[in-house]
Design a protein around this motif. Structure first.
Motif, PDB file in Angstrom:
ATOM      1  N   GLY A 932       0.820  -1.212   0.000  1.00  0.00           N
ATOM      2  CA  GLY A 932       0.000   0.000   0.000  1.00  0.00           C
ATOM      3  C   GLY A 932       0.849   1.254   0.000  1.00  0.00           C
ATOM      4  O   GLY A 932       2.039   1.246   0.329  1.00  0.00           O
ATOM      5  N   ASP A 933       0.227   2.377  -0.355  1.00  0.00           N
ATOM      6  CA  ASP A 933       0.949   3.644  -0.491  1.00  0.00           C
ATOM      7  C   ASP A 933       1.452   4.191   0.842  1.00  0.00           C
ATOM      8  O   ASP A 933       2.439   4.925   0.884  1.00  0.00           O
ATOM      9  N   ASN A 934       0.766   3.880   1.920  1.00  0.00           N
ATOM     10  CA  ASN A 934       1.095   4.489   3.211  1.00  0.00           C
ATOM     11  C   ASN A 934       1.921   3.568   4.095  1.00  0.00           C
ATOM     12  O   ASN A 934       2.054   3.814   5.302  1.00  0.00           O
ATOM     13  N   PHE A 935       2.463   2.531   3.516  1.00  0.00           N
ATOM     14  CA  PHE A 935       3.224   1.570   4.317  1.00  0.00           C
ATOM     15  C   PHE A 935       4.505   2.204   4.860  1.00  0.00           C
ATOM     16  O   PHE A 935       5.237   2.878   4.132  1.00  0.00           O
ATOM     17  N   VAL A 936       4.773   1.975   6.147  1.00  0.00           N
ATOM     18  CA  VAL A 936       6.004   2.449   6.786  1.00  0.00           C
ATOM     19  C   VAL A 936       6.714   1.244   7.378  1.00  0.00           C
ATOM     20  O   VAL A 936       6.185   0.583   8.263  1.00  0.00           O
ATOM     21  N   PRO A 937       7.907   0.928   6.882  1.00  0.00           N
ATOM     22  CA  PRO A 937       8.604  -0.253   7.395  1.00  0.00           C
ATOM     23  C   PRO A 937       9.087  -0.042   8.826  1.00  0.00           C
ATOM     24  O   PRO A 937       9.576   1.030   9.180  1.00  0.00           O
ATOM     25  N   PRO A1042       9.893   1.677  -0.100  1.00  0.00           N
ATOM     26  CA  PRO A1042      10.112   2.634   0.992  1.00  0.00           C
ATOM     27  C   PRO A1042      11.368   2.244   1.774  1.00  0.00           C
ATOM     28  O   PRO A1042      11.856   1.122   1.644  1.00  0.00           O
ATOM     29  N   ARG A1043      11.905   3.160   2.564  1.00  0.00           N
ATOM     30  CA  ARG A1043      13.147   2.901   3.304  1.00  0.00           C
ATOM     31  C   ARG A1043      12.882   2.871   4.808  1.00  0.00           C
ATOM     32  O   ARG A1043      12.036   3.609   5.328  1.00  0.00           O
ATOM     33  N   ARG A1044      13.650   2.046   5.488  1.00  0.00           N
ATOM     34  CA  ARG A1044      13.706   2.141   6.948  1.00  0.00           C
ATOM     35  C   ARG A1044      14.487   3.400   7.310  1.00  0.00           C
ATOM     36  O   ARG A1044      15.384   3.813   6.588  1.00  0.00           O
ATOM     37  N   ARG A1045      14.175   3.981   8.467  1.00  0.00           N
ATOM     38  CA  ARG A1045      14.841   5.216   8.872  1.00  0.00           C
ATOM     39  C   ARG A1045      16.354   5.021   8.985  1.00  0.00           C
ATOM     40  O   ARG A1045      17.133   5.915   8.676  1.00  0.00           O
ATOM     41  N   SER A1046      16.760   3.816   9.384  1.00  0.00           N
ATOM     42  CA  SER A1046      18.191   3.550   9.559  1.00  0.00           C
ATOM     43  C   SER A1046      18.935   3.507   8.235  1.00  0.00           C
ATOM     44  O   SER A1046      20.168   3.526   8.207  1.00  0.00           O
ATOM     45  N   GLN A1047      18.188   3.452   7.122  1.00  0.00           N
ATOM     46  CA  GLN A1047      18.828   3.366   5.811  1.00  0.00           C
ATOM     47  C   GLN A1047      18.522   4.569   4.924  1.00  0.00           C
ATOM     48  O   GLN A1047      18.737   4.532   3.722  1.00  0.00           O
ATOM     49  N   ASP A1048      18.026   5.634   5.520  1.00  0.00           N
ATOM     50  CA  ASP A1048      17.671   6.815   4.730  1.00  0.00           C
ATOM     51  C   ASP A1048      18.872   7.421   4.003  1.00  0.00           C
ATOM     52  O   ASP A1048      18.738   8.038   2.951  1.00  0.00           O
ATOM     53  N   ASP A1049      20.074   7.253   4.593  1.00  0.00           N
ATOM     54  CA  ASP A1049      21.238   7.890   3.993  1.00  0.00           C
ATOM     55  C   ASP A1049      21.862   7.052   2.882  1.00  0.00           C
ATOM     56  O   ASP A1049      22.859   7.456   2.293  1.00  0.00           O
ATOM     57  N   VAL A1055      25.401   0.899  -2.167  1.00  0.00           N
ATOM     58  CA  VAL A1055      26.155   1.372  -1.006  1.00  0.00           C
ATOM     59  C   VAL A1055      25.393   1.084   0.286  1.00  0.00           C
ATOM     60  O   VAL A1055      25.719   1.633   1.339  1.00  0.00           O
ATOM     61  N   THR A1056      24.391   0.232   0.208  1.00  0.00           N
ATOM     62  CA  THR A1056      23.742  -0.266   1.426  1.00  0.00           C
ATOM     63  C   THR A1056      24.528  -1.480   1.911  1.00  0.00           C
ATOM     64  O   THR A1056      25.211  -2.142   1.127  1.00  0.00           O
ATOM     65  N   PRO A1057      24.439  -1.805   3.188  1.00  0.00           N
ATOM     66  CA  PRO A1057      25.181  -2.975   3.692  1.00  0.00           C
ATOM     67  C   PRO A1057      24.651  -4.270   3.086  1.00  0.00           C
ATOM     68  O   PRO A1057      23.431  -4.436   2.927  1.00  0.00           O
ATOM     69  N   TYR A1058      25.575  -5.159   2.748  1.00  0.00           N
ATOM     70  CA  TYR A1058      25.158  -6.486   2.270  1.00  0.00           C
ATOM     71  C   TYR A1058      24.644  -7.274   3.470  1.00  0.00           C
ATOM     72  O   TYR A1058      25.237  -7.241   4.551  1.00  0.00           O
ATOM     73  N   PRO A1059      23.518  -7.978   3.325  1.00  0.00           N
ATOM     74  CA  PRO A1059      22.967  -8.737   4.462  1.00  0.00           C
ATOM     75  C   PRO A1059      23.982  -9.749   5.004  1.00  0.00           C
ATOM     76  O   PRO A1059      24.635 -10.453   4.230  1.00  0.00           O
TER      77      PRO A1059
END
Length: 1228
Positions: A932-937, A1042-1049, A1055-1059
């Motif tokens: 959905g459009d309003n989903f926040v992870p 959408p992004r988690r707040r911890s990954q906004d940057d 350049v995101t961390p590999y799991p």
């Protein structure tokens, strides 16, 4: 000759199987469509009579095809593969053939249809073929012949385009098979079904003789007489060719290079590589993601995550990409992106090699073509300016191609081996090694190209194998030259009527003979010790020498010795102090020989010498001789061993150090089966000739000294004492003056005209790119890894190790990973003349068959080779190469690396991974609608996850662990398998179906919120897992989430961390085991539904459980089982509980039995009638099986595994049919 009796019907697949198998047979049988004589007692057709005049008789498709295929080595390469081939024969006969006939015969008005059953069987085949090109091993076998001919009827009459789309792997495999030349000869071009409609059968066939059939056979065809092998061509009208379902969608939003792509507009309906790959690369580059400085103040600051540095194997500046480059860059870029995402300071350094010979040849041809001038007409300085001009105009083409492959190289650090920084390093390396005595001057035999007027390296010499007399084209000769013959002639013994007969494949070199050699133990020549032979054309007496290198059993046991023109003879000459008589100049003209041979071209002299020997009565014979002819890969000239003064590198000590570095574990070579090759070469290493007689390259900084002083005698070119090296001429002059103890004004210098072997500059590439010897190497040298093909292990890898240890005191890298060599789908080496050289950009963007043909016309192939190549292309790519995209190509190349030393690359399989990209695309699109459009992870799990949520998270953690372990071990197939299985079989096939469930009550609403969070975690993490291998589709889909707040940057997925497993620690073996049980139940229910053709109808399902634990498990997973099995209800029943009548029964496991309610859903009487017919057929099969098993040689000839399958399969099916009949009768 054997005789093959076949049916005249065009769709008799049993006869077609035998005919295709016969095409692989070295001695093909005569093919007859007449009835076999009664005296042969042939049970059925096809039948094979071995020998002429009525020999042993084989009848039945399996027996005949096995015999013919085994003659062509198409029944497996070992016992295991033979058993697998036999197993697929059984599958074709017992599984596929019945359902094929059941579906197609109704169209012919013969029998009732069972389309669902046919699709079930083909789906089994589709799953099997998913990771494979062929059914058994890496090449086509009888298994493929049998199953493909059994599948002919469905593909021609019953499988509509939508069915074929669902059977991607089967369709890809089927088209690969039927477009092989052997299939085409028998079947012609296959027209695939467009729409399943009733067909008027036309049993008549056109009998078309094979291409080599003779006119007599044509004339006798109508009378049913013996024929050559036939091609059966159906007379029915061909259907229209299948339309391609692959749509091309382009990205049209206005985006300047370097700007971020528009990710706010809606995703297109389907995946299109052209859309996905647009705009991303220039944005990545402009953002600086590929630079080691990204995200840190300085590259020199310590990084707790570590440093990863790798340099690219520099491609030739003249080159263009081929699949070998694509494989190298797919692996290297995936590793680089993985290390970068792990937070390491990461550098993948690009570069390009000046490619001395190749570049000079290209520019020389251009000069001659455009201006009618040679390099000598221009002079050295102007010619080098022309080369630089060409390089600046054309030399960055391969860089653009690398960018198209998504290679995340730091382009600001790109190096060219002729750049000033690297050229200085090359000069410095030569001077230091020459001063240390490691580089020295010597006159020895080299590989000489008369056309190039240069020595060439071993890697530039192609070994052309000849089986006997062969005429080959040679540059500079109008007529082809004869090779592959052994000429025998005699030398007269001095002072005697006796003669010694010798033989040679290069008769012109006898003009340079200086001895005849025999073995010391050969009794035939003991009396000739101390004797001399007389040269017939000059006043030369030559000794008879005794040397153990002579093979007593070859020819007469006496061999001519030409020390100046043969590598073996050179060694003999040194051992016996023989004269070295050079009879060839640099242009291939004869010198130091008597008239009339003086000044002749070498291969014209070949004829003249032969005739002169005949005139003198000393010629004996000429006979065919299998041999290997050395051909220059650049000029196509015949390579000559020639004595030349050259510069050499003493490799003995450096080679030992390089070998010891691996023995002692300081350098790791992966896979370790290359150790044997490494040690064998380095332990027996020869000194390395580094002189090249070219103009383009690093001119050797060595000067020949002439001393204008009578007290110093003049020197010779080969005398190293008269050579000095220097960074400038002044430095060299000072060195010379000091060496000869004279003033500098008495020194005259002449710089060596030659340049250094390209491999010399490549050998110091890992440290020259960082400014050695003037700049600090500490950050990126030594490197972490060298990744390249195993075919240049000696020429490049070993030399980098030797030069690195010698000049820097350090290994240039810690690990070497050697990937496989890419071959075509049939295991053949890539060759332009075979038409199987594939440009990866053609795979990425797609190309028509006509486009492939056009590329051949632009090549240097002669017309005969062009036609041969066209046939190869038509066989492998009958409709061209479809657009697969970069991500699919990279994924396929990484998935293929499990096949050992060589990779048999099937373009059709790459297309399968494009479909995988489409699956990803659709999954993310569906998931985004679900979120959905309003989903926040949320930032972490809530702890209220359902069993489905916990299961998919457990599978996600397993995939994370497998991917990281795969990258660490360079096990790329493990990575691709983990990604593929998670996305396709776990997330899409299971979990997303669960997400589809409608949510009604408030309790379900709260559970839906948890479910959406779990889904987001799977999507976001799954995309990060695949991003290193599939960078474009990974970025495109990640940017839409959408992004988690911890990954906004984190502005990009790259350049995101590999799991990593430390974060994803939810793996649960208990949950996995429970879900595997539930999925077993689901698969069993689905199988039952398919058996009774319940395609849309939902039925109640009763699961009878053996104990309370299983009951509890079924209750816990009932919703998942109900959803995934398309059941109306799932009702657990205890072991002692009653199950309603009217159910079909199947066993899911030893703990659970399935009862599927059929009463009221199907026509019971009709089903009983069908099953009764099937029961009768199975009983006949059982009777035949018993007959086969009763034969005396059954247990000896039939593999044990096949015996077990034979014993179990039909009996199981028969019991199943009887049980179903009894079950239905109880319902009636």
């Amino acid at each position: 000759m054997a005789s093959l009796y076949i049916s005249p019907h065009p769709d008799d697949f049993r006869s077609l199987m035998a005919l295709v198998a016969a095409e692989f047979c070295p001695s093909r049988p005569c093919t007859l469509i007449e009835d076999p004589p009664a005296s042969l007692a042939m049970c059925s057709r096809p039948g094979l009579v071995l020998g002429s005049g009525g020999g042993e008789v084989l009848s039945g498709a399996g027996a005949v095809a096995w015999y013919l295929a085994s003659q062509g080595k198409r029944t497996g390469s070992n016992a295991k593969q033979a058993s697998q081939v036999w197993q697929w024969l059984s599958f074709a006969d017992n599984e596929l053939t019945p359902v094929s006939c059941a579906v197609v015969f109704p169209l012919l008005g013969l029998q009732q249809s069972s389309h669902a059953e046919m699709m079930r069987v083909l789906n089994v085949l589709d799953k099997t073929l998913e990771p494979k090109t062929f059914l058994v091993g890496d090449s086509l076998t009888l298994a493929d012949i049998a199953v493909a001919t059994a599948a002919l009827l469905p593909f021609k009459y019953a499988l509509e385009p939508s069915n074929r789309k669902a059977l991607t792997n089967v369709t890809r495999w089927f088209l690969t098979c039927v477009n092989q030349p052997q299939f085409v000869k028998v079947l012609g071009q296959i027209s695939l079904c467009e729409k399943m409609v009733p067909v008027t059968p036309k049993p008549s066939v056109a009998i078309v003789p094979a291409a080599n059939a003779n006119p007599t056979a044509d004339a006798n065809a109508a009378n049913g007489k013996r024929l050559r092998p036939l091609i059966l061509v159906s007379l029915q009208k061909k259907a229209k060719p299948e339309k391609k379902d692959l749509g091309v969608i382009s990205y049209d939003a206005p985006t300047l290079p370097g700007e971020k792509k528009d990710v706010l507009s809606a995703l297109p309906d389907s995946y299109s590589p052209q859309y996905v790959e647009a705009a991303w690369y220039s944005w990545w580059e402009k953002q600086g993601y590929f630079k080691p400085e990204y995200g840190r103040k300085s590259i020199s600051e310590p990084n707790s995550r570590g440093v990863f540095m790798m340099c690219i194997p520099p491609p030739n500046v003249t080159g263009s990409l081929h699949l070998g480059h694509a494989l190298t860059n797919a692996i290297q870029d995936s590793l680089t992106r993985w290390h970068r995402m792990r937070g390491e300071t990461t550098l993948w350094n690009p570069g390009c090699d000046h490619a001395g010979i190749a570049t000079q040849v290209v520019v020389e041809k251009k000069l001659m073509r455009e201006r009618g001038m040679s390099r000598h007409d221009l002079g050295r300085d102007q010619f080098i300016q022309e080369v630089w001009k060409w390089k600046n105009e054309k030399g960055d083409r391969i860089y653009h191609q690398l960018k198209k492959l998504g290679s995340s190289l730091d382009w600001d650090r790109a190096c060219f081996t002729m750049d000033p920084k690297l050229s200085y390093a090359v000069q410095e390396a030569f001077i230091r090694l020459q001063e240390d005595g490691v580089i020295y001057r010597s006159k020895r035999l080299v590989n000489w190209s008369c056309t190039l007027n240069s020595a060439i390296s071993d890697i530039e010499v192609d070994k052309k194998e000849l089986t006997g007399r062969t005429l080959l084209p040679v540059p500079g000769y109008k007529d082809k030259v004869e090779f592959g013959v052994l000429v025998s002639f005699s030398y007269k013994i001095e002072g005697s009527d006796e003669e010694v007969i010798v033989a040679t494949t290069r008769i012109e070199t006898m003009l340079g003979d200086s001895a005849v050699a025999v073995h010391p133990a050969d009794p035939r020549y003991q009396h000739l010790k101390g004797k001399m032979v007389l040269h017939p054309f000059c006043d030369r007496k030559m000794p008879i020498v005794f040397d153990e290198f002579v093979d007593v059993n070859f020819g007469t046991g006496a061999v001519k010795i030409t020390p100046a023109h043969d590598h073996n003879d050179y060694e003999v000459g040194n051992r016996h102090n023989l004269a070295f008589i050079n009879v060839l100049d640099e242009n291939g003209l004869l010198i130091n020989v008597p008239a009339p041979f003086l000044g002749m071209k070498r291969f014209e002299a070949r004829k003249a010498v032969l005739q002169a020997l005949k005139d003198r009565g000393q010629f004996k014979e000429t006979k065919d001789n299998p041999m290997v002819v050395p051909v220059c890969s650049r000029s196509k000239d015949i390579v000559e061993p020639l004595l030349k003064p050259q510069w050499y590198v003493d490799c003995a000590d450096m080679g030992k150090q390089a070998a010891d570095s691996v023995r002692e574990g300081r350098l790791k070579i992966i896979p370790d089966h290359h150790h044997k090759t490494w040690f064998n070469w380095l332990d027996n290493i020869r000194d390395w000739c580094i002189s090249r007689q070219l103009w383009w390259g690093h001119r050797i900084p060595a000067y020949f000294v002439t001393v204008n002083d009578p007290s110093v005698k003049p020197g010779e070119d080969m005398d190293g004492h008269y050579w000095v090296s220097g960074r400038t001429e002044e430095e060299a002059r000072d060195k010379a003056a000091k060496r000869f103890n004279v003033s500098t004004d008495k020194i005259t210098l002449r710089q060596d005209e030659d340049v250094l072997d390209t491999w010399f500059s490549s050998g110091i590439f890992p440290f020259s790119i960082f400014g050695w010897p003037n700049e600090d190497l500490s950050v990126f040298y030594p490197g972490s890894l060298l990744e390249t093909g195993h075919d240049i292990l000696f020429f490049w890898v070993a030399r980098m190790v030797m030069m690195g240890l010698k000049l820097t005191g350090k290994l240039p890298f810690k690990e070497v990973y050697l990937h496989a060599v890419v071959r075509d789908a049939h295991g053949r080496k890539m060759s332009k003349s075979l038409g199987n050289v594939i440009d990866p950009l053609d795979v990425i963007t797609g190309i028509s068959l006509e486009g492939l043909y056009a590329q051949l016309q632009d090549s240097n192939l002669d017309p005969v080779e062009v036609e041969k190549a066209k046939q190869g292309q038509k066989s492998d790519y009958p409709t061209g190469i479809p657009e697969c995209g970069t991500d699919a190509l990279r994924f396929a190349l990484c998935a293929y690396t499990s096949q050992g030393r060589d990779i048999n690359m099937d373009v059709n399989r790459i297309l399968g991974y494009r479909h995988f990209c489409n699956k990803l695309w659709n999954a993310v699109k569906f998931a985004m609608r679900t979120l959905g459009d309003n989903f926040v992870p949320s930032e972490k799990l809530c702890g209220e996850e359902s069993v489905s949520d916990r299961w998919i998270l457990s599978r996600l953690c397993s995939a994370v662990g497998q991917c990281n372990a795969g990258f660490q071990a360079y096990d790329f197939p493990a990575i691709t398998t983990a990604i593929y299985n998670f996305w396709l079989y776990e997330l899409c096939d299971v979990y997303l179906v669960r997400v589809c469930l409608p949510v009604s009550d408030s309790g379900s609403q709260s559970q839906a919120v948890v479910c959406r969070q779990t889904l987001f975690t799977c999507l976001e993490t799954g995309l990060r897992l695949l991003a290193p291998i599939m960078p474009f589709v990974g970025e495109e889909l990640y940017q839409r989430l959408p992004r988690r707040r911890s990954q906004d940057d984190h502005s990009s997925i790259h350049v995101t961390p590999y799991p990593e497993t430390e974060e994803f620690c939810w793996h649960s073996e208990d949950v996995d085991r429970q879900m595997e049980f539930a999925m077993t139940v689901v698969r069993t229910i689905r199988s039952l539904r398919a058996d009774y053709n319940l395609t849309k109808t939902r039925a109640d399902c009763y699961l009878q459980c053996i104990d309370s634990e299983t009951m509890s498990l079924v209750e816990q997973y009932s919703l998942q089982i109900q959803t995934l099995s398309l059941s109306q209800t799932i009702q657990p029943v205890p072991a002692t509980g009653a199950v309603p009548e009217g159910c079909a029964v199947a066993i899911a496991s030893d703990r659970c039995t399935i009862h599927l309610m059929l009463k009221g859903l199907i026509d019971l009487e009709k089903e009983v009638a069908k099953l009764t017919v099937k029961k009768g057929e199975l009983e006949k099969q059982m009777d035949k099986l018993r007959e086969k098993m009763d034969k005396s040689d059954y247990k000896e000839k039939v593999p044990v595994k096949v015996q077990e399958l034979d014993a179990e399969k039909s009996q199981t099916e028969l019991e199943k049919a009887k049980e179903a009949i009894d079950n239905f009768k109880r319902m009636v």
